[in-house]
Design a protein around this motif. Structure first.
Motif, PDB file in Angstrom:
ATOM      1  N   ILE A  29       0.777  59.435 -20.331  1.00 47.73           N
ATOM      2  CA  ILE A  29       1.972  58.618 -20.089  1.00 47.73           C
ATOM      3  C   ILE A  29       2.520  58.886 -18.694  1.00 47.73           C
ATOM      4  O   ILE A  29       2.839  57.961 -17.934  1.00 47.73           O
ATOM      5  CB  ILE A  29       3.040  58.910 -21.161  1.00 47.73           C
ATOM      6  CG1 ILE A  29       2.587  58.392 -22.527  1.00 47.73           C
ATOM      7  CG2 ILE A  29       4.381  58.275 -20.778  1.00 47.73           C
ATOM      8  CD1 ILE A  29       3.471  58.835 -23.677  1.00 47.73           C
ATOM      9  N   GLU A  30       2.607  60.167 -18.346  1.00 48.12           N
ATOM     10  CA  GLU A  30       3.132  60.540 -17.029  1.00 48.12           C
ATOM     11  C   GLU A  30       2.234  60.026 -15.911  1.00 48.12           C
ATOM     12  O   GLU A  30       2.716  59.487 -14.903  1.00 48.12           O
ATOM     13  CB  GLU A  30       3.247  62.067 -16.936  1.00 48.12           C
ATOM     14  CG  GLU A  30       3.769  62.594 -15.610  1.00 48.12           C
ATOM     15  CD  GLU A  30       5.263  62.401 -15.430  1.00 48.12           C
ATOM     16  OE1 GLU A  30       5.750  62.676 -14.322  1.00 48.12           O
ATOM     17  OE2 GLU A  30       5.938  61.963 -16.378  1.00 48.12           O
ATOM     18  N   LEU A  31       0.924  60.179 -16.081  1.00 47.51           N
ATOM     19  CA  LEU A  31      -0.002  59.727 -15.044  1.00 47.51           C
ATOM     20  C   LEU A  31       0.080  58.217 -14.862  1.00 47.51           C
ATOM     21  O   LEU A  31       0.095  57.712 -13.728  1.00 47.51           O
ATOM     22  CB  LEU A  31      -1.430  60.145 -15.406  1.00 47.51           C
ATOM     23  CG  LEU A  31      -2.524  59.829 -14.381  1.00 47.51           C
ATOM     24  CD1 LEU A  31      -2.194  60.449 -13.031  1.00 47.51           C
ATOM     25  CD2 LEU A  31      -3.882  60.330 -14.883  1.00 47.51           C
ATOM     26  N   ALA A  32       0.153  57.475 -15.973  1.00 48.85           N
ATOM     27  CA  ALA A  32       0.265  56.015 -15.883  1.00 48.85           C
ATOM     28  C   ALA A  32       1.536  55.607 -15.148  1.00 48.85           C
ATOM     29  O   ALA A  32       1.518  54.697 -14.306  1.00 48.85           O
ATOM     30  CB  ALA A  32       0.246  55.404 -17.279  1.00 48.85           C
ATOM     31  N   GLU A  33       2.648  56.269 -15.433  1.00 47.43           N
ATOM     32  CA  GLU A  33       3.908  55.950 -14.776  1.00 47.43           C
ATOM     33  C   GLU A  33       3.857  56.275 -13.282  1.00 47.43           C
ATOM     34  O   GLU A  33       4.360  55.511 -12.455  1.00 47.43           O
ATOM     35  CB  GLU A  33       5.053  56.701 -15.451  1.00 47.43           C
ATOM     36  CG  GLU A  33       5.371  56.200 -16.851  1.00 47.43           C
ATOM     37  CD  GLU A  33       6.492  56.975 -17.512  1.00 47.43           C
ATOM     38  OE1 GLU A  33       6.925  58.013 -16.942  1.00 47.43           O
ATOM     39  OE2 GLU A  33       6.949  56.554 -18.598  1.00 47.43           O
ATOM     40  N   LEU A  34       3.260  57.398 -12.956  1.00 41.56           N
ATOM     41  CA  LEU A  34       3.136  57.773 -11.547  1.00 41.56           C
ATOM     42  C   LEU A  34       2.333  56.740 -10.773  1.00 41.56           C
ATOM     43  O   LEU A  34       2.717  56.346  -9.659  1.00 41.56           O
ATOM     44  CB  LEU A  34       2.468  59.148 -11.423  1.00 41.56           C
ATOM     45  CG  LEU A  34       3.327  60.371 -11.736  1.00 41.56           C
ATOM     46  CD1 LEU A  34       2.467  61.630 -11.775  1.00 41.56           C
ATOM     47  CD2 LEU A  34       4.437  60.527 -10.703  1.00 41.56           C
TER      48      LEU A  34
END
Length: 231
Positions: free
Chosen positions: A33-38
């Motif tokens: 989730i964090e990687l996708a948002e970044l």
């Protein structure tokens, strides 16, 4: 559980670090989730260079086993997960920014695909690439076309089907890794030097060359990967 991905923005350079050395930087749901948002934010916030590295002796041990086990309990869960993760890797691969993977150690499973998604890949000499999924009953085909083009049919099948580890020097000879450094502690300096050289090139020139590169390179196909897993 909170994401173990850490990031720092230095001007137009987004530095992403996998920071769960205790689990060999295996990526769980919160991490994806964090990687996708970044990556989504990077595309709209002027990021020109993205680097990805890890902490500890391993770059990335793949998808966290608990995430894999949870997906396998649901009907269609594994296919859905594979497609979701594959799309995030493809977002990294098709980013208009220059992407650098700095392998502080081995890249395993999806860690291999993160490395293959980069425009530049640095690695320490004792790193290796490894796709063990076939032995787990999961066909890994997302970057198979690229692997066959670089390694040849026989070695690509040994790698993806038989789980043969690809040493950093062999990967470099095939063009899958660019620069090798002798020890992991030299990765950060090599990365900073490469970023400085990239930044010395006008942004318009960088962008034009990246667009041309994307038009020529075999991009990993998450749909093909999901279809293979669903069979």
């Amino acid at each position: 559980m909170a994401s173990a991905i850490r990031f720092v923005r230095d001007g137009a350079w987004l530095q992403i670090r996998l920071a769960n050395a205790a689990r060999r930087n295996a990526l769980g749901p919160e991490d994806w989730i964090e990687l996708a948002e970044l990556l989504q934010n990077a595309a709209s916030s002027g990021v020109e260079i993205i680097s990805l590295t890890g902490e500890g002796p391993v770059f990335c041990a793949g998808v966290d086993r608990s995430m894999l086990a949870a997906a396998q309990k649901e009907v269609g869960g594994l296919v859905s997960q594979v497609r979701h993760v594959g799309m995030i890797v493809q977002t990294l691969e098709t980013s208009p920014a220059i992407v650098i993977a700095a392998l502080n150690g081995p890249a395993v499973g999806i860690g291999v695909h993160l490395a293959l998604a980069a425009d530049f890949t640095l690695a320490c000499r004792d790193a290796f690439l490894w796709l063990p999924e076939a032995a787990m009953g999961i066909p890994d085909v997302q970057h198979h076309r690229m692997l066959a083009e670089r390694l040849g049919k026989h070695r690509a099948l040994e790698f993806a089907l038989l789980g043969r580890r690809l040493a950093a020097e062999e990967a470099q000879a095939a063009g899958l890794i660019g620069t090798l450094v002798d020890t992991p502690d030299l990765i950060e300096g090599e990365l900073a030097g490469l970023v400085a050289r990239i930044q010395a090139v006008p942004v318009s020139v960088r962008s034009a060359i990246k667009r041309a590169a994307l038009a020529q390179v075999s991009i990993g196909d998450p749909d093909a990967q999901a279809e293979a897993v669903s069979q």
